[in-house]
Design a protein around this motif. Structure first.
Motif, short mmCIF file in Angstrom:
data_model
loop_
_atom_site.label_atom_id
_atom_site.label_comp_id
_atom_site.label_asym_id
_atom_site.label_seq_id
_atom_site.Cartn_x
_atom_site.Cartn_y
_atom_site.Cartn_z
N GLN A 290 0.83 -1.21 0.00
CA GLN A 290 0.00 0.00 0.00
C GLN A 290 0.86 1.26 0.00
OE1 GLN A 290 -2.63 -0.77 3.39
NE2 GLN A 290 -4.30 -0.98 1.92
N LEU A 291 1.89 1.28 0.81
CA LEU A 291 2.76 2.46 0.90
C LEU A 291 3.49 2.75 -0.40
CD1 LEU A 291 4.22 1.83 4.47
CD2 LEU A 291 2.75 3.75 3.79
N THR A 292 3.78 1.71 -1.18
CA THR A 292 4.52 1.88 -2.43
C THR A 292 3.61 1.82 -3.66
OG1 THR A 292 5.09 -0.48 -2.48
CG2 THR A 292 6.70 1.02 -1.46
N TYR A 293 2.29 1.87 -3.44
CA TYR A 293 1.29 1.91 -4.52
C TYR A 293 1.38 0.70 -5.44
CZ TYR A 293 1.33 6.67 -2.83
OH TYR A 293 1.29 7.77 -2.02
N GLN A 294 1.47 -0.49 -4.85
CA GLN A 294 1.54 -1.72 -5.61
C GLN A 294 0.50 -2.70 -5.08
OE1 GLN A 294 5.48 -3.26 -6.60
NE2 GLN A 294 6.27 -1.68 -5.23
N THR A 295 0.25 -3.73 -5.86
CA THR A 295 -0.60 -4.81 -5.38
C THR A 295 0.24 -5.69 -4.46
OG1 THR A 295 -0.01 -6.33 -7.17
CG2 THR A 295 -1.91 -4.85 -7.56
N ASP A 296 -0.43 -6.47 -3.64
CA ASP A 296 0.29 -7.40 -2.77
C ASP A 296 1.15 -8.36 -3.60
OD1 ASP A 296 -1.01 -6.17 -0.67
OD2 ASP A 296 -2.15 -7.94 -0.06
N GLN A 297 0.59 -8.82 -4.72
CA GLN A 297 1.32 -9.78 -5.56
C GLN A 297 2.57 -9.15 -6.16
OE1 GLN A 297 -0.98 -11.53 -8.70
NE2 GLN A 297 0.70 -12.78 -9.43
N SER A 298 2.45 -7.94 -6.72
CA SER A 298 3.63 -7.32 -7.33
C SER A 298 4.66 -6.95 -6.27
CB SER A 298 3.24 -6.11 -8.18
OG SER A 298 2.65 -5.11 -7.39
N PHE A 299 4.18 -6.53 -5.09
CA PHE A 299 5.14 -6.22 -4.05
C PHE A 299 5.83 -7.48 -3.54
CE2 PHE A 299 6.94 -5.42 0.03
CZ PHE A 299 7.68 -4.28 -0.24
N GLY A 300 5.10 -8.59 -3.48
CA GLY A 300 5.71 -9.85 -3.06
C GLY A 300 6.88 -10.24 -3.96
N THR A 301 6.71 -10.03 -5.27
CA THR A 301 7.78 -10.31 -6.23
C THR A 301 8.96 -9.37 -5.99
OG1 THR A 301 6.17 -11.08 -7.85
CG2 THR A 301 8.33 -10.45 -8.69
N LEU A 302 8.66 -8.09 -5.80
CA LEU A 302 9.71 -7.11 -5.54
C LEU A 302 10.45 -7.45 -4.25
CD1 LEU A 302 11.07 -4.33 -6.15
CD2 LEU A 302 9.33 -3.35 -4.65
N ALA A 303 9.71 -7.77 -3.20
CA ALA A 303 10.33 -8.09 -1.91
C ALA A 303 11.24 -9.30 -2.03
CB ALA A 303 9.26 -8.32 -0.84
N ALA A 304 10.81 -10.31 -2.78
CA ALA A 304 11.65 -11.50 -2.96
C ALA A 304 12.97 -11.13 -3.63
CB ALA A 304 10.90 -12.54 -3.78
N ARG A 305 12.91 -10.25 -4.63
CA ARG A 305 14.15 -9.81 -5.30
C ARG A 305 15.03 -9.02 -4.33
NH1 ARG A 305 10.68 -8.25 -9.68
NH2 ARG A 305 11.11 -6.07 -9.16
N MET A 306 14.42 -8.23 -3.48
CA MET A 306 15.20 -7.43 -2.53
C MET A 306 15.81 -8.32 -1.44
SD MET A 306 12.87 -3.97 -2.30
CE MET A 306 14.08 -3.00 -1.38
#
Length: 146
Positions: A56-72
């Motif tokens: 929510q804070l980064t204006y993404q869906t949970d799914q897209s943020f999950g992918t981003l978080a995994a990469r991070m």
């Protein structure tokens, strides 16, 4: 001729787009994207934030943020920690904190330069007007059907 709400909306979007381009360029040699840096910034401010909160804070869906978080996580910028129940919390790693701090200096420089033409009173007035807009409820009920 009076400025319309549509014109103001377009101007706000143009400023946002200009900031996005400039910030992307400013962060590039750190090897971090704007959305990644924004994640680091939010985790610095809210340690142990959940995936949903960060999305929510980064204006993404949970799914897209999950992918981003995994990469991070793979890059060693953040770590996942178990929370209560099925919740997963996120924290900055020392490397993530280092990139956040380096990026913060660059972000501040870009935004300061962007608004350099406005004096302190102008900045206060602009901030007040934008807060006033954000406080108004926005309903899509009257939007035309597509």
């Amino acid at each position: 001729m009076a400025t319309t709400a549509e014109e103001v909306g377009i101007l706000v979007k143009r400023v946002q787009h200009r900031h996005h381009r400039a910030l992307t360029a400013a962060l590039a040699d750190l090897g971090v994207s704007l959305v990644q840096w924004d994640t680091l910034r939010h985790l610095h401010r809210q340690p142990d934030a959940s995936l949903h909160a960060l999305a929510q804070l980064t204006y993404q869906t949970d799914q897209s943020f999950g992918t981003l978080a995994a990469r991070m996580v793979d890059r060693g910028l953040i770590e996942r920690m178990p929370g209560s129940g099925r919740a997963v919390r996120h924290r900055l790693t020392p490397r993530g904190e280092q990139l956040r701090a380096a990026g913060e200096e660059r972000v501040l420089a870009v935004v300061t330069q962007s608004f350099a033409g406005l004096g302190g009173d102008d900045l206060d007035r602009l901030a007040g007007l934008l807060r006033q807009v954000l406080e108004q409820p926005l309903s899509l009920a009257g939007a035309p059907a597509s």
